[in-house]
Motif scaffolding. Structure first.
Motif, short mmCIF file in Angstrom:
data_model
loop_
_atom_site.label_atom_id
_atom_site.label_comp_id
_atom_site.label_asym_id
_atom_site.label_seq_id
_atom_site.Cartn_x
_atom_site.Cartn_y
_atom_site.Cartn_z
N VAL A 1 20.94 -10.41 92.79
CA VAL A 1 21.50 -11.73 93.09
C VAL A 1 22.98 -11.52 93.41
O VAL A 1 23.75 -11.09 92.54
CB VAL A 1 21.34 -12.69 91.89
CG1 VAL A 1 22.04 -14.02 92.17
CG2 VAL A 1 19.87 -12.92 91.59
N ILE A 2 23.36 -11.80 94.63
CA ILE A 2 24.72 -11.53 95.09
C ILE A 2 25.49 -12.85 95.18
O ILE A 2 25.11 -13.74 95.95
CB ILE A 2 24.73 -10.83 96.46
CG1 ILE A 2 23.73 -9.65 96.46
CG2 ILE A 2 26.13 -10.37 96.81
CD1 ILE A 2 24.02 -8.58 95.44
N LEU A 3 26.53 -12.96 94.38
CA LEU A 3 27.38 -14.15 94.39
C LEU A 3 28.49 -13.93 95.41
O LEU A 3 29.38 -13.11 95.22
CB LEU A 3 27.97 -14.39 93.00
CG LEU A 3 26.95 -14.50 91.85
CD1 LEU A 3 27.67 -14.73 90.52
CD2 LEU A 3 25.95 -15.61 92.11
N ALA A 4 28.42 -14.67 96.52
CA ALA A 4 29.34 -14.44 97.65
C ALA A 4 30.13 -15.69 97.98
O ALA A 4 30.44 -15.95 99.14
CB ALA A 4 28.55 -13.96 98.86
N GLY A 5 30.50 -16.47 96.97
CA GLY A 5 31.16 -17.74 97.24
C GLY A 5 32.65 -17.78 96.95
O GLY A 5 33.26 -18.85 97.01
N GLY A 6 33.27 -16.65 96.62
CA GLY A 6 34.68 -16.66 96.27
C GLY A 6 35.60 -16.84 97.47
O GLY A 6 35.18 -16.72 98.62
N THR A 7 36.88 -17.12 97.18
CA THR A 7 37.86 -17.34 98.24
C THR A 7 38.83 -16.18 98.41
O THR A 7 39.43 -16.02 99.47
CB THR A 7 38.68 -18.61 97.99
OG1 THR A 7 39.35 -18.49 96.72
CG2 THR A 7 37.78 -19.83 97.95
N GLY A 8 39.01 -15.35 97.36
CA GLY A 8 39.86 -14.16 97.49
C GLY A 8 41.29 -14.46 97.88
O GLY A 8 41.91 -13.70 98.63
N SER A 9 41.86 -15.55 97.35
CA SER A 9 43.19 -15.99 97.81
C SER A 9 44.30 -15.02 97.43
O SER A 9 45.36 -15.04 98.05
CB SER A 9 43.50 -17.38 97.25
OG SER A 9 43.42 -17.41 95.84
#
Length: 468
Positions: free
Chosen positions: A6-14
């Motif tokens: 399960v890959i969580l790919a919702g970050g913004t990486g600000s």
């Protein structure tokens, strides 16, 4: 023993601005000219017995995810689109429900799409240990063996031995410097990596025990899903009712069945430019550099050039990052504060927060080259076989000049081909479309002219990507 990633790919990486932007965050970037971070997350599982992954992402990033999975030959049929961000506890609940809806009950390996792990062999070894604990019903987290008194990570106080891992005494927040030093000296504390392994049903059971409102909202959202190409869309209103809460707070800190497996695999969450400098190869002067860089008398500095020559003279302990539309210069020891700049750009509505000059679309990409009060010039690349939507504009006309390849153009009731060094004109209000019929990328220059040039002046009639 098989598992389902399960890959969580919702970050913004600000914190990695200006390289990371809202519409193109760090998990979709290549920081070393190789695969992107999302692609590396999947590729480092090669050699393990696994099922096709579930990827959870923001709707705005859906085509980036699908294209990057396609590039590495990964299954892209299980992409869940979050209508709004609600943190990791609801996201994992969605994945667990999707994984069990056909009667299966797999072990879920939950990974963030924007982490770096350099020792793959040790990573695989830790996964194998965690699998045996998860088979017994434990909810396993991976604790990174600390290498320094880091104040930017949460910690986990490991308990007594438990099979190939340990029990969990407690989760602790990010400490101050003296507390972090004490944690490091004790040897009983591990960095909280945010990676987990557990059976889908066990997670849902524990979530129902501690946060039944999350489970209810996610069930309602999953009960009204819609399939759109490779994407699964949720019920917006129901999912928005979910509390915004992490899996740590919702489950892991409360369950009596938590276990931890140490991970000593040169891990980093790349949460700042300083952390990228830490793990990068460096010259004898301690400098890390990428792109067209010249330095003289400079030490312990990260230099990243995207589009032009960057020269550094007599500098020390800095971060210098150049992109086509922004330049960052920061004290390396204060690089966490880049997030404050990103928040300020967002509040001011600056385009530099949202996207790069290179904008990716499902059919290819475009770059804004020049813009004035009543004109805009773009460089457009259309992938082989790809087609832009059948559309029209109320406020602008467009001139297309083909640089390489051949364009198939629909212009009102006419359809024709435009070859290299030829051009065509699309009047205001004319229904039109553009397709690349060839096997190589189509490159063209687009000159827009009119009273309004915003991207929202597009009326779509047909679209291969479900945007009409």
């Amino acid at each position: 023993m098989s598992f389902l990633p399960v890959i969580l790919a919702g970050g913004t990486g600000s914190r990695l601005w200006p390289l990371s932007r809202q519409l193109h965050p760090k998990q979709f970037l290549s920081l070393d000219d190789g695969p992107t971070m999302l692609q590396q997350t999947l590729e480092r599982l090669d050699g393990l017995e696994k099922q096709a992954p579930i990827v959870i992402c923001n709707e705005a990033h859906r085509f980036l995810v699908a294209e990057q999975l396609r590039e590495i030959g990964a299954d892209s049929s299980h992409i869940l689109l979050e209508p709004v961000g609600r943190n990791t506890a609801p996201a994992i609940a969605l994945a667990a429900m999707a994984a069990t809806q056909d009667g299966d009950d797999p072990l879920l390996l939950v990974l963030a799409a924007d982490h770096l792990i350099q020792d793959i062999e040790q990573f695989h070894s830790s996964i194998e240990k965690a699998l045996s604990l998860a088979e017994l019903g434990y909810l396993v987290t991976f604790g990174v063996v600390p290498t320094s008194p880091e104040t930017g990570y949460g910690y986990i106080h490991q308990g007594p031995p438990l099979g190939p891992g340990f029990g969990v005494r407690r989760f602790v927040e990010k400490p101050d410097a003296s507390t972090a030093a004490a944690y490091l000296k004790s040897g009983d504390y591990l960095w909280n990596s945010g990676m987990f392994l557990f059976r889908a049903s066990r997670y849902l059971e524990e979530l129902e025990r501690f946060y039944p409102d999350i489970l209810h909202a996610c069930r309602q959202a999953m009960a009204h899903t819609k399939k759109d190409l490779d994407f699964t869309r949720l019920d917006d209103e129901e999912f928005a009712k979910c509390p915004d809460i992490s899996v740590d707070y919702a489950v892991m800190e409360k369950t009596q069945h938590a276990a931890i497996v140490p991970l000593d695999a040169r891990w980093s969450d790349l949460g700042s430019w300083s952390s990228l400098w830490d793990i990068s190869d460096k010259c004898e002067s301690g400098n890390s550099y990428h792109g067209d860089v010249i330095h003289e008398g400079t030490r312990n500095t990260l230099m990243h050039a995207e589009s032009r020559l960057v020269v550094a003279i007599g500098l020390e302990d800095l971060v210098i990052v150049e992109t086509k539309d922004a330049v960052l210069v920061a004290d390396r020891r204060k690089s966490q504060d880049v997030k404050k700049i990103a928040e300020r750009l967002k509040a001011e509505g600056r385009a530099e927060f949202e996207n790069h000059r290179d904008v990716y679309r499902p059919w290819g990409r475009y770059e804004s080259i020049d813009k004035g009060q009543r004109y805009q010039v773009k460089r457009i690349t259309v992938n082989p076989g790809a087609k832009l939507s059948v559309q029209m504009h109320h406020h602008r006309a467009e001139h297309w000049i083909v640089v390489s390849g051949t364009a198939e153009v629909t212009n009102g009731h006419e359809s024709y081909f435009v070859s290299e060094n030829e051009s065509t004109y699309i009047p205001i209000g004319q229904i039109h479309a553009l397709r690349n019929p060839g096997t190589e990328p189509l490159e063209l220059i687009e000159v827009q002219s009119g009273s309004y040039l915003g991207e929202d002046d597009i009326v779509r009639f047909e679209d291969d990507y479900g945007r009409a």
